[in-house]
Design an enzyme around this catalytic site. Structure first.
Site, PDB file in Angstrom:
ATOM      1  CD  GLU A   1      -3.668   7.494   5.623  1.00  0.00           C
ATOM      2  OE1 GLU A   1      -2.481   7.157   5.481  1.00  0.00           O
ATOM      3  OE2 GLU A   1      -4.554   6.707   5.982  1.00  0.00           O
TER       4      GLU A   1
ATOM      5  CD  GLU B   1      -2.542   1.161   2.773  1.00  0.00           C
ATOM      6  OE1 GLU B   1      -2.929   0.050   3.200  1.00  0.00           O
ATOM      7  OE2 GLU B   1      -2.806   2.233   3.342  1.00  0.00           O
TER       8      GLU B   1
END
Ligand SMILES: *[C@@H]1O[C@H](CO)[C@@H](O)[C@H](O)[C@H]1NC(C)=O
Ligand SMILES: *[C@@H]1O[C@H](CO)[C@@H](O)[C@H](O)[C@H]1NC(C)=O
Ligand SMILES: *[C@@H]1O[C@H](CO)[C@@H](O)[C@H](O)[C@H]1NC(C)=O
Length: 322
Positions: free
Chosen positions: A149, A144
């Site tokens: 974020e 990932e």
């Protein structure tokens, strides 16, 4: 022919050739800002056609209800206006079963690339947990990459890799401008992953939005993964022209070289865009980051108008070959 005549003749001939050759050359090359062959472009009215809408329950335990393409459109959560792509979460209704939101997953999969995300606005506010990221099937076996974020009223962007055992940034020379917060990418060792925080407040949240965002660029090649953030007023001209040249850019915010890690940890990634609420990160840090607002889920359920700014606005995503 006398020698002087011969030399003169040669000189005239040479001049003629030179002039003829020059005349055949165009004065300049017109360079259209057309992306290189093989570039994937996500923009305009076809943007949403290139994504699937994820509708299962949130794997990160968010207080969210991810809706399908028809429901998103009919609730005006997804639309394209003036070539800008908007992805909203519900900001008008009380939400007893979780706030309506959208999680997009690209139909195309990637094993490398130079990704250019041009973002004008990102979701902000207490309870939010927005992200632009990529990952492969059978998580965490194919890795990932978290590009944008954060949670709640966080001020700076976090860039993170998550992998299975054996991938680390420990004892490795990193050429980056951001701050390393954790070096081990293994999800078995920590939920945090190997993570770097940008030093600039323009990289996330309300400051990012006030500045009309900017460009996040990710170079994922056989030698590693780097993430750059360029605020709106300092996007390199080669990115604007559609001919990005990472070697001409400043230090990346985050550097994840394949030294104590290998390319095989990252396979078949789809691009994901989402905004969830509460859950494993925004929920766990809610009382500390947003004191006096009660429980995260109750706040998100009862305060639709607190989520007017909880939307993404994109100019385009482009994926070039590396
Ligand atoms: C783009 O690349 C493909 C093969 O990768 C080739 O067949 C095609 O002709 C190329 N198109 C242009 C415009 O260069
Ligand atoms: C959809 O939402 C946007 C932003 O809130 C608004 O500008 C637009 O008018 C809305 N469209 C409809 C059809 O309600
Ligand atoms: C439409 O987008 C262009 C380019 O981003 C911008 O300059 C212009 O102000 C926008 N127009 C409206 C009505 O929002």
């Amino acid at each position: 022919m006398k020698l002087t005549t011969f030399i003169l003749a040669l000189a005239i001939y040479g001049l003629f050739i030179a002039t003829a050759t020059d005349a055949a050359k165009p004065k300049y090359k017109y360079k259209k800002p057309v992306p290189r062959n093989g570039t994937d472009v996500y923009q305009g009215s076809s943007f949403f056609d290139k994504f699937d809408f994820f509708t299962a329950s949130d794997p990160t335990d968010g207080f969210v209800r991810y809706v399908n393409a028809d429901t998103a459109r009919s609730n005006n959560l997804t639309f394209v206006k003036n070539d800008t792509i908007y992805v909203y979460s519900d900001h008008t209704n009380i939400a007893p079963k979780g706030r309506m939101s959208v999680r997009l997953s690209s139909k195309s999969k990637y094993n490398s690339g130079l990704f250019i995300f041009d973002i004008l606005h990102m979701p902000t506010g207490c309870g939010t947990w927005p992200a632009v990221w990529t990952f492969g099937d059978d998580w965490p076996n194919n890795g990932e990459i978290d590009i944008v974020e954060g949670v709640n009223n966080q001020a700076k962007n976090a860039m993170t890799l998550h992998t299975n055992a054996g991938c680390t940034m420990k004892m490795v020379e990193l050429r980056e401008s951001g701050t390393m917060v954790n070096a081990n990418c293994d999800v078995g060792k920590s939920d945090q992953g190997c993570s770097v925080t940008d030093k600039r407040t323009s990289s996330y949240g309300t400051r990012f939005n006030e500045n009309e965002g900017g460009v996040f660029a990710v170079r994922w090649s056989s030698s590693g993964i780097q993430v750059w953030f360029f605020p709106r007023n300092s996007i390199p001209q080669d990115i604007i022209d559609g001919t990005p040249k990472p070697t001409s850019w400043s230090l990346p915010s985050a550097d994840f070289p394949f030294k104590s890690c290998t390319p095989s940890y990252f396979r078949g990634h789809r691009i994901v865009v989402d905004n969830t609420f509460c859950g494993d990160w925004a929920g766990d840090t809610f009382s500390e980051m947003c004191p006096g607002k009660g429980s995260c889920a109750n706040y998100v359920k009862n305060n639709p108008h607190a989520f007017k700014e909880a939307y993404w606005a994109f100019r385009s995503f482009k994926v070039y070959k590396v």
